[in-house]
Write an enzyme that holds these catalytic residues in place. Structure first.
Site, short mmCIF file in Angstrom:
data_model
loop_
_atom_site.label_atom_id
_atom_site.label_comp_id
_atom_site.label_asym_id
_atom_site.label_seq_id
_atom_site.Cartn_x
_atom_site.Cartn_y
_atom_site.Cartn_z
N ASN A 234 3.35 5.01 19.71
CA ASN A 234 3.66 4.29 19.57
C ASN A 234 2.11 3.74 18.73
O ASN A 234 1.58 3.28 19.71
CB ASN A 234 3.35 2.37 20.09
CG ASN A 234 3.24 1.06 19.71
OD1 ASN A 234 3.20 1.21 18.11
ND2 ASN A 234 3.49 0.39 20.39
N TRP A 235 1.92 4.15 17.59
CA TRP A 235 0.26 3.97 16.73
C TRP A 235 -0.28 2.11 16.74
O TRP A 235 -1.15 1.85 16.33
CB TRP A 235 1.06 4.60 15.28
CG TRP A 235 1.32 5.15 15.35
CD1 TRP A 235 1.36 6.79 16.38
CD2 TRP A 235 0.69 6.43 14.01
NE1 TRP A 235 1.70 7.73 15.88
CE2 TRP A 235 1.36 7.71 14.48
CE3 TRP A 235 0.75 6.34 12.93
CZ2 TRP A 235 1.17 8.82 13.75
CZ3 TRP A 235 0.80 6.91 11.90
CH2 TRP A 235 1.44 7.90 12.33
N LYS A 236 0.86 1.48 16.79
CA LYS A 236 0.69 -0.18 16.71
C LYS A 236 -0.19 -0.70 15.32
O LYS A 236 0.33 0.15 14.30
CB LYS A 236 -0.65 -0.37 18.14
CG LYS A 236 0.04 -0.15 19.21
CD LYS A 236 -0.17 -0.88 21.16
CE LYS A 236 0.16 0.02 20.84
NZ LYS A 236 -0.12 -0.59 22.87
N HIS B 183 8.28 -5.43 22.99
CA HIS B 183 7.27 -4.74 23.25
C HIS B 183 6.38 -6.24 23.37
O HIS B 183 6.35 -7.53 23.45
CB HIS B 183 6.24 -3.96 22.65
CG HIS B 183 5.32 -3.46 22.80
ND1 HIS B 183 3.88 -4.09 23.31
CD2 HIS B 183 4.87 -2.31 22.76
CE1 HIS B 183 2.66 -2.95 23.24
NE2 HIS B 183 4.08 -2.37 23.05
N GLU C 75 3.17 -6.42 23.48
CA GLU C 75 2.46 -7.63 22.84
C GLU C 75 3.16 -8.65 21.84
O GLU C 75 2.41 -9.47 20.74
CB GLU C 75 1.70 -6.16 21.71
CG GLU C 75 0.60 -5.86 22.43
CD GLU C 75 -0.03 -4.53 22.03
OE1 GLU C 75 0.91 -3.78 20.72
OE2 GLU C 75 -0.27 -3.74 23.17
N GLU D 206 6.82 -0.94 30.68
CA GLU D 206 5.70 -0.62 30.60
C GLU D 206 4.85 -2.55 30.84
O GLU D 206 5.00 -3.45 30.68
CB GLU D 206 4.98 -1.15 28.68
CG GLU D 206 6.07 0.14 27.75
CD GLU D 206 5.30 0.28 26.92
OE1 GLU D 206 4.59 1.28 26.50
OE2 GLU D 206 5.12 -0.20 25.57
N GLY E 175 -3.25 0.21 27.79
CA GLY E 175 -4.27 -0.32 26.42
C GLY E 175 -5.50 -0.15 27.33
O GLY E 175 -7.18 -0.64 27.13
N SER F 245 -1.26 3.54 29.13
CA SER F 245 -2.21 4.56 29.83
C SER F 245 -1.42 6.03 30.21
O SER F 245 -2.10 6.75 30.94
CB SER F 245 -3.33 3.51 31.01
OG SER F 245 -3.94 2.62 30.49
P1 13P Z 1 -1.11 2.90 26.03
O1 13P Z 1 -1.31 4.01 25.95
O2 13P Z 1 -2.04 2.43 25.21
O3 13P Z 1 -1.64 2.07 27.09
O4 13P Z 1 -0.13 2.11 25.56
C1 13P Z 1 1.14 1.68 25.61
C2 13P Z 1 2.18 1.32 24.93
O5 13P Z 1 1.28 -0.74 24.78
C3 13P Z 1 3.09 1.41 24.00
O6 13P Z 1 4.04 0.63 23.57
#
Ligand code: 13P
Length: 249
Positions: free
Chosen positions: A9-11, A94, A96, A165, A171, A211
């Protein structure tokens, strides 16, 4: 045997050149073909990614979709548009999106429906905050997310993927203990069994995210109920992403 999925997931990261380079680095490298690889670039790079991935087994995912079919929804992208672009899977719920963009369970439920009805595979993301975990209410919380997110959803085997998650692990560099992650993925599988039956639950892939990096991938992915990883930060670096895919090698 459930085939492991390693998803990136590149966000909202990378520019167009960096995106192209990252895809080329991945597709031109040796990686374990027993894994299913999915990348989730930002909307604006989906077309580029689709062209780059044409002759590969790497699948294309979108990070979001609109809950409505089509019409006057400025700034939104429909499931139909994603499907037409060659998108295979879509992230829904997600943390976020839930926290920063205030998506509630009802919106998430409609998005799940949209994705499935338009032939996309839906990756439904679940997970509790640190406070909820500290109060030991994480199972109840995640059960609610499942019941509401999947309310009146008829999913066929293979159409639905779950990503557990925990918010406090996203993150932060703070990974969930693999034993706790396994316990939650098993818990989620049991909830799926009550909703859709044992066979559905046994065949549905449940990923862990939060992470994930090359150093902890093996310990997480060896667990019986963890069928893959949804990787954020480490998926932006082709070497790290490939090392996660090749965790067994
Ligand atoms: P990180 O791997 O940066 O913690 O992010 C996880 C994530 O939100 C994947 O969707």
């Amino acid at each position: 045997m459930r085939k492991k999925i390693i998803a990136g997931n590149w966000k909202m990261n990378l520019d167009i050149n960096e995106s192209k380079q990252l895809i080329e680095n991945i597709k031109n490298s040796e990686f374990d073909k027993d894994k299913e690889v999915i990348i989730f670039p930002p909307y604006v790079f989906l077309q580029l990614a689709e062209e780059e991935l044409k002759d590969t087994d790497i699948r294309l995912g979108a990070q979001n979709l609109c809950q409505y079919d089509d019409g006057a929804y400025t700034g939104e992208v429909s499931a139909k548009m994603l499907k037409a672009l060659g998108v295979d899977s879509v992230l829904v719920g997600h943390s976020e999106r839930r926290t920063i963009f205030s998506e509630n369970d009802q919106v998430i439920n409609t998005k799940v429906k949209q994705g499935l009805e338009n032939g996309l595979r839906v990756v439904l993301c679940l997970g509790e905050s640190e406070d909820i975990r500290e109060e030991a209410k994480h199972e109840d919380f995640v059960r609610e997310q499942i019941l509401k997110g999947l309310d009146k959803i008829e999913a066929k085997i293979g159409q639905l993927i779950i990503a557990y998650e925990p918010i406090w692990a996203i993150g932060t560099g703070k990974t969930c203990d693999p034993k706790d992650a396994e316990k939650m993925c098993k818990f989620i599988r049991d909830q799926l069994a009550s909703l859709y039956g044992q066979e559905f639950a046994e065949k549905t892939r449940i990923l862990y995210g939060g992470s994930v990096k090359p150093e902890n991938a093996k310990e997480l992915l060896e667990k019986e109920n963890i069928d893959g990883a949804l990787v954020g930060g480490a998926s932006l670096d082709s070497k790290k992403f490939l090392d996660i895919i090749n965790y067994e090698v």
